[in-house]
Design a protein around this motif. Structure first.
Motif, mmCIF file in Angstrom:
data_model
loop_
_atom_site.group_PDB
_atom_site.id
_atom_site.type_symbol
_atom_site.label_atom_id
_atom_site.label_comp_id
_atom_site.label_asym_id
_atom_site.label_seq_id
_atom_site.Cartn_x
_atom_site.Cartn_y
_atom_site.Cartn_z
ATOM 1 N N LEU A 199 31.904 56.183 38.213
ATOM 2 C CA LEU A 199 32.635 54.942 37.585
ATOM 3 C C LEU A 199 31.647 54.222 36.487
ATOM 4 O O LEU A 199 30.663 53.958 36.686
ATOM 5 N N LEU B 180 35.537 57.691 35.335
ATOM 6 C CA LEU B 180 36.557 56.739 35.131
ATOM 7 C C LEU B 180 36.068 55.644 34.503
ATOM 8 O O LEU B 180 35.012 54.855 34.929
ATOM 9 N N ALA C 187 37.450 51.788 33.810
ATOM 10 C CA ALA C 187 38.578 50.813 34.219
ATOM 11 C C ALA C 187 38.375 49.585 33.646
ATOM 12 O O ALA C 187 37.386 48.899 33.610
ATOM 13 N N TRP D 176 41.037 56.869 31.736
ATOM 14 C CA TRP D 176 40.964 55.281 31.516
ATOM 15 C C TRP D 176 42.104 54.788 32.203
ATOM 16 O O TRP D 176 43.263 55.125 32.167
ATOM 17 N N ARG D 177 41.918 53.683 32.924
ATOM 18 C CA ARG D 177 42.941 52.896 33.601
ATOM 19 C C ARG D 177 42.743 51.238 33.423
ATOM 20 O O ARG D 177 41.786 50.911 33.384
ATOM 21 N N ARG E 261 44.108 47.356 34.559
ATOM 22 C CA ARG E 261 44.579 46.814 35.618
ATOM 23 C C ARG E 261 45.980 46.224 35.232
ATOM 24 O O ARG E 261 46.181 46.024 34.015
ATOM 25 N N TRP F 178 41.521 44.000 40.691
ATOM 26 C CA TRP F 178 42.283 45.763 40.577
ATOM 27 C C TRP F 178 41.255 46.344 41.553
ATOM 28 O O TRP F 178 39.962 46.342 41.386
#
Length: 75
Positions: free
Chosen positions: A6, A35, A37, A59-60, A62, A69
């Motif tokens: 992360l 990841l 975020a 890539w995320r 919220r 999130w």
């Protein structure tokens, strides 16, 4: 099995802790997936994808309607 890392960042750049964690993850010998975020951090994700040893970068963002999130109920 891959190692999931992360990314720690400030929406502008990766923090040094991410590089240190990546060094430790490389020592495990498995593929490394990272990841990223957060909202508005696509540039950070692009930079993370270029790090040596990273096989996959996701890539995320919220959801814009949630206050945290991932979202969870409050009591």
């Amino acid at each position: 099995m891959a190692t999931l890392l992360l990314a720690e960042h400030d929406n502008v750049s990766l923090k040094d802790a991410t590089n240190k964690a990546l060094t430790a993850a490389k020592a495990l010998g498995a593929d490394i997936h990272i990841l990223v975020a957060g909202k508005g951090c696509k540039a950070v994700a692009d930079a993370a994808a270029k790090l040596d040893g990273v096989r996959k970068c996701s890539w995320r963002m919220r959801p814009p309607t949630s206050t945290c999130w991932p979202s969870r109920s409050r009591r």
